[in-house]
Design a protein around this motif. Sequence first.
Motif, PDB file in Angstrom:
ATOM      1  N   VAL A   1       9.581   0.508  23.195  1.00 32.14           N
ATOM      2  CA  VAL A   1       8.351   0.630  22.401  1.00 32.14           C
ATOM      3  C   VAL A   1       8.404  -0.434  21.306  1.00 32.14           C
ATOM      4  CG1 VAL A   1       6.977   2.101  20.891  1.00 32.14           C
ATOM      5  CG2 VAL A   1       8.154   3.102  22.847  1.00 32.14           C
ATOM      6  N   SER A   2       7.246  -1.009  20.984  1.00 30.96           N
ATOM      7  CA  SER A   2       7.162  -1.999  19.922  1.00 30.96           C
ATOM      8  C   SER A   2       6.016  -1.645  18.978  1.00 30.96           C
ATOM      9  CB  SER A   2       6.943  -3.399  20.507  1.00 30.96           C
ATOM     10  OG  SER A   2       5.739  -3.433  21.259  1.00 30.96           O
ATOM     11  N   VAL A   3       6.053  -2.258  17.803  1.00 28.26           N
ATOM     12  CA  VAL A   3       4.978  -2.068  16.825  1.00 28.26           C
ATOM     13  C   VAL A   3       3.851  -3.038  17.154  1.00 28.26           C
ATOM     14  CG1 VAL A   3       4.336  -2.211  14.392  1.00 28.26           C
ATOM     15  CG2 VAL A   3       6.583  -1.298  15.049  1.00 28.26           C
TER      16      VAL A   3
ATOM     17  N   GLU B   1      -1.361  -0.915   9.925  1.00 27.01           N
ATOM     18  CA  GLU B   1      -2.701  -0.923   9.328  1.00 27.01           C
ATOM     19  C   GLU B   1      -2.692  -0.209   7.977  1.00 27.01           C
ATOM     20  OE1 GLU B   1      -7.243   0.479  10.517  1.00 27.01           O
ATOM     21  OE2 GLU B   1      -5.530   1.258  11.620  1.00 27.01           O
ATOM     22  N   PRO B   2      -2.951  -0.910   6.882  1.00 22.41           N
ATOM     23  CA  PRO B   2      -2.973  -0.239   5.581  1.00 22.41           C
ATOM     24  C   PRO B   2      -4.132   0.742   5.484  1.00 22.41           C
ATOM     25  CG  PRO B   2      -3.761  -2.496   5.372  1.00 22.41           C
ATOM     26  CD  PRO B   2      -3.243  -2.354   6.776  1.00 22.41           C
ATOM     27  N   VAL B   3      -3.887   1.870   4.854  1.00 20.30           N
ATOM     28  CA  VAL B   3      -4.927   2.867   4.609  1.00 20.30           C
ATOM     29  C   VAL B   3      -5.490   2.592   3.234  1.00 20.30           C
ATOM     30  CG1 VAL B   3      -5.455   5.324   4.377  1.00 20.30           C
ATOM     31  CG2 VAL B   3      -3.764   4.551   6.063  1.00 20.30           C
ATOM     32  N   SER B   4      -6.741   2.216   3.178  1.00 24.80           N
ATOM     33  CA  SER B   4      -7.332   1.785   1.913  1.00 24.80           C
ATOM     34  C   SER B   4      -8.202   2.868   1.319  1.00 24.80           C
ATOM     35  CB  SER B   4      -8.173   0.520   2.126  1.00 24.80           C
ATOM     36  OG  SER B   4      -8.813   0.156   0.920  1.00 24.80           O
ATOM     37  N   GLU B   5      -7.993   3.134   0.040  1.00 26.84           N
ATOM     38  CA  GLU B   5      -8.885   3.996  -0.737  1.00 26.84           C
ATOM     39  C   GLU B   5      -9.730   3.153  -1.679  1.00 26.84           C
ATOM     40  OE1 GLU B   5      -9.389   7.249  -0.572  1.00 26.84           O
ATOM     41  OE2 GLU B   5      -7.997   7.449   1.087  1.00 26.84           O
ATOM     42  N   GLU B   6      -9.739   1.844  -1.422  1.00 26.42           N
ATOM     43  CA  GLU B   6     -10.379   0.923  -2.354  1.00 26.42           C
ATOM     44  C   GLU B   6     -11.891   1.115  -2.382  1.00 26.42           C
ATOM     45  OE1 GLU B   6     -10.856  -3.884  -3.105  1.00 26.42           O
ATOM     46  OE2 GLU B   6      -9.650  -3.114  -1.467  1.00 26.42           O
ATOM     47  N   ILE B   7     -12.406   1.195  -3.568  1.00 32.47           N
ATOM     48  CA  ILE B   7     -13.846   1.205  -3.773  1.00 32.47           C
ATOM     49  C   ILE B   7     -14.285  -0.226  -4.034  1.00 32.47           C
ATOM     50  CG2 ILE B   7     -15.672   1.935  -5.360  1.00 32.47           C
ATOM     51  CD1 ILE B   7     -14.220   4.567  -5.662  1.00 32.47           C
TER      52      ILE B   7
ATOM     53  N   TYR C   1      10.544   5.427   1.619  1.00 31.90           N
ATOM     54  CA  TYR C   1       9.679   5.273   2.790  1.00 31.90           C
ATOM     55  C   TYR C   1       9.903   6.437   3.757  1.00 31.90           C
ATOM     56  CZ  TYR C   1       8.947   0.586   0.984  1.00 31.90           C
ATOM     57  OH  TYR C   1       8.609  -0.472   0.180  1.00 31.90           O
ATOM     58  N   TYR C   2       8.784   7.005   4.254  1.00 30.87           N
ATOM     59  CA  TYR C   2       8.845   8.132   5.175  1.00 30.87           C
ATOM     60  C   TYR C   2       7.845   7.884   6.305  1.00 30.87           C
ATOM     61  CZ  TYR C   2      10.711  10.269   0.891  1.00 30.87           C
ATOM     62  OH  TYR C   2      11.418  10.533  -0.255  1.00 30.87           O
ATOM     63  N   ALA C   3       8.168   8.357   7.497  1.00 27.42           N
ATOM     64  CA  ALA C   3       7.249   8.214   8.637  1.00 27.42           C
ATOM     65  C   ALA C   3       7.103   9.551   9.344  1.00 27.42           C
ATOM     66  CB  ALA C   3       7.761   7.153   9.610  1.00 27.42           C
ATOM     67  N   MET C   4       5.874   9.863   9.748  1.00 26.52           N
ATOM     68  CA  MET C   4       5.606  11.094  10.491  1.00 26.52           C
ATOM     69  C   MET C   4       4.452  10.856  11.449  1.00 26.52           C
ATOM     70  SD  MET C   4       3.604  13.496   7.696  1.00 26.52           S
ATOM     71  CE  MET C   4       3.453  14.850   8.890  1.00 26.52           C
ATOM     72  N   GLU C   5       4.223  11.794  12.344  1.00 24.03           N
ATOM     73  CA  GLU C   5       3.125  11.660  13.293  1.00 24.03           C
ATOM     74  C   GLU C   5       1.796  11.617  12.548  1.00 24.03           C
ATOM     75  OE1 GLU C   5       2.462  15.217  15.745  1.00 24.03           O
ATOM     76  OE2 GLU C   5       3.937  16.259  14.498  1.00 24.03           O
ATOM     77  N   ALA C   6       0.846  10.867  13.077  1.00 28.35           N
ATOM     78  CA  ALA C   6      -0.413  10.638  12.373  1.00 28.35           C
ATOM     79  C   ALA C   6      -1.407  11.780  12.515  1.00 28.35           C
ATOM     80  CB  ALA C   6      -1.057   9.336  12.856  1.00 28.35           C
TER      81      ALA C   6
ATOM     82  N   HIS D   1       0.836  -1.199   0.000  1.00 27.86           N
ATOM     83  CA  HIS D   1       0.000   0.000   0.000  1.00 27.86           C
ATOM     84  C   HIS D   1       0.876   1.256   0.000  1.00 27.86           C
ATOM     85  CE1 HIS D   1      -3.118  -2.866   1.033  1.00 27.86           C
ATOM     86  NE2 HIS D   1      -4.029  -1.922   0.919  1.00 27.86           N
ATOM     87  N   THR D   2       0.287   2.379  -0.385  1.00 27.93           N
ATOM     88  CA  THR D   2       1.045   3.635  -0.384  1.00 27.93           C
ATOM     89  C   THR D   2       1.082   4.281   0.997  1.00 27.93           C
ATOM     90  OG1 THR D   2      -0.931   4.869  -1.057  1.00 27.93           O
ATOM     91  CG2 THR D   2       0.542   4.098  -2.801  1.00 27.93           C
ATOM     92  N   ARG D   3       0.178   3.866   1.903  1.00 25.71           N
ATOM     93  CA  ARG D   3       0.126   4.459   3.241  1.00 25.71           C
ATOM     94  C   ARG D   3      -0.245   3.393   4.263  1.00 25.71           C
ATOM     95  NH1 ARG D   3      -2.653  10.334   2.041  1.00 25.71           N
ATOM     96  NH2 ARG D   3      -2.046  10.425  -0.142  1.00 25.71           N
ATOM     97  N   TYR D   4       0.353   3.524   5.432  1.00 25.91           N
ATOM     98  CA  TYR D   4       0.022   2.654   6.558  1.00 25.91           C
ATOM     99  C   TYR D   4      -0.043   3.506   7.822  1.00 25.91           C
ATOM    100  CZ  TYR D   4       1.352  -1.371   3.648  1.00 25.91           C
ATOM    101  OH  TYR D   4       1.428  -2.311   2.662  1.00 25.91           O
ATOM    102  N   VAL D   5      -0.935   3.137   8.732  1.00 21.92           N
ATOM    103  CA  VAL D   5      -0.921   3.703  10.076  1.00 21.92           C
ATOM    104  C   VAL D   5      -0.161   2.735  10.969  1.00 21.92           C
ATOM    105  CG1 VAL D   5      -2.283   4.430  12.067  1.00 21.92           C
ATOM    106  CG2 VAL D   5      -3.090   4.947   9.750  1.00 21.92           C
ATOM    107  N   ILE D   6       0.872   3.244  11.644  1.00 21.43           N
ATOM    108  CA  ILE D   6       1.679   2.426  12.543  1.00 21.43           C
ATOM    109  C   ILE D   6       1.155   2.628  13.961  1.00 21.43           C
ATOM    110  CG2 ILE D   6       4.002   1.951  13.390  1.00 21.43           C
ATOM    111  CD1 ILE D   6       5.057   3.429  10.876  1.00 21.43           C
ATOM    112  N   HIS D   7       0.643   1.573  14.572  1.00 18.97           N
ATOM    113  CA  HIS D   7       0.176   1.625  15.954  1.00 18.97           C
ATOM    114  C   HIS D   7       1.301   1.126  16.861  1.00 18.97           C
ATOM    115  CE1 HIS D   7      -4.134   2.244  14.868  1.00 18.97           C
ATOM    116  NE2 HIS D   7      -3.761   1.600  13.773  1.00 18.97           N
ATOM    117  N   LEU D   8       1.721   1.961  17.811  1.00 11.71           N
ATOM    118  CA  LEU D   8       2.830   1.619  18.703  1.00 11.71           C
ATOM    119  C   LEU D   8       2.331   1.256  20.087  1.00 11.71           C
ATOM    120  CD1 LEU D   8       5.269   4.477  17.623  1.00 11.71           C
ATOM    121  CD2 LEU D   8       5.313   2.084  16.893  1.00 11.71           C
ATOM    122  N   SER D   9       3.151   0.541  20.834  1.00 13.33           N
ATOM    123  CA  SER D   9       2.742   0.050  22.152  1.00 13.33           C
ATOM    124  C   SER D   9       2.578   1.169  23.167  1.00 13.33           C
ATOM    125  CB  SER D   9       3.765  -0.971  22.666  1.00 13.33           C
ATOM    126  OG  SER D   9       5.054  -0.385  22.760  1.00 13.33           O
ATOM    127  N   ASP D  10       3.137   2.356  22.914  1.00 11.40           N
ATOM    128  CA  ASP D  10       2.961   3.478  23.849  1.00 11.40           C
ATOM    129  C   ASP D  10       1.695   4.274  23.546  1.00 11.40           C
ATOM    130  OD1 ASP D  10       3.671   4.723  21.517  1.00 11.40           O
ATOM    131  OD2 ASP D  10       5.347   5.867  22.360  1.00 11.40           O
TER     132      ASP D  10
END
Length: 445
Positions: free
Chosen positions: A123-125, A129-135, A53-58, A14-23
Amino acid sequence: MPNLSLGPLSDLTHTRYVIHLSDGKRLVLFRLPSIETSQGRKTKNDSSDGWSYYAMEAECPHAGGPMEDAQVDIEDSAYIVSCPWHAYDFNVETGESSVGIKACTFPVDVQGEIVTLTYGDNVSVVKLEPVSEEIKLKSPCSDTLPSAETVPASQPATAQYLDENATLCDWCAHILNTSNAEHKIELTAHLFATFTSREGSSSPMTIISPGTVALPEMPPREKLVEVQPGKMQKPGRGGTLKSRIAMLHALANIELWAIDLAIDICVRFAEFQTNPTSTESEKPLPRTFFHDWLKVANDEAKHFSLLRTRLEEMGSYFGALPVHHGLWESAERTAHDLRARISIIALVHEARGLDVNPMTIAKFRAAKDEESVQALEVIHNDEITHVTTGHRWLSWICQQEQTDTVEVFRSNVRKYFIGALKEPFNRDARAMAGMDARYYENLAY
């Protein structure tokens, strides 16, 4: 700081994912095509197969907007992401912004075939979660198709596509004249994807057709029973399956009309120009106007597909109940003026959705219908961005014309909206979209 594994390259599609962390924190991972630099050097966040690949705050540091829904652009050989709520822009690698605030970004490293993230200690992953734009389009092999007993006898033929020389207005008129709902959402998704991909090319899509395009007085509907808005049967409180089906069916009808409304604003007002002022001449709409409203149309197509799919999972189908065309009546009343159209459709009807969505979601959650809740939450979050889009473009017009956005909005509501703006107001969601209380409180008729 330790490196957290985000998984192998082969799993990141996917082009985007939400990373959920243990904190409890959430980040966004962007997977974007690598940009060639003048030095031609490969950086740590580049993979061998052409991705970076790039990561930033959600959450946007301005007002908490969902950065997983950000618009991505390229400026000066760097990716810039813009918050969907208020268009605050950030360099996705450095976090720097043109508006003076900075987002938190986090180094991403491609080590062989594994993607890692540099973050804090202990901290762990938890989940990627993939961000879906799927119709959710129907297909002959789809396992979500309803049974033969519940589907109308005739099945639709394939959608008709225009050729590569078709203008944006040609496409919009074609979609507005398409009566089959499945074809409408398929063509809408195709138009948005095509327009967006060609924006960054040497052959962007032409906006205005050389001749006139044929717009319907009202977009046709295939095999739907229509009634007047006041004669619609009440759906109930959501406590029974029948009641929840009725509620989802009514919402699906709204989303289907919302596709047409977003498409119509592109073609009907394609030649719009702002009124000249003492210091500024008239201005046409920039291309970003059309991109923004095609994005809204694409979202509405996604929303309809989610609701239609859910109806079928519940044993019904779209078209099983009567529908009304009240939204299009508002479009007819504002067909002469873009300012009025944005005011009524985006900043009254869409904003009203923000007011009632939480209550609707609560009813489905109380019924333990989590599948419907998930769909409704996607719709609610997207609709905040739609009100933002309306607010942004009405503000742009008023800025060019040196008028007051609030007063223009209130004047149009008094002229063209039938009814009253009444409590409850979802003040938080409205504020996120740029609408403070000055817009809607004490709005007398």
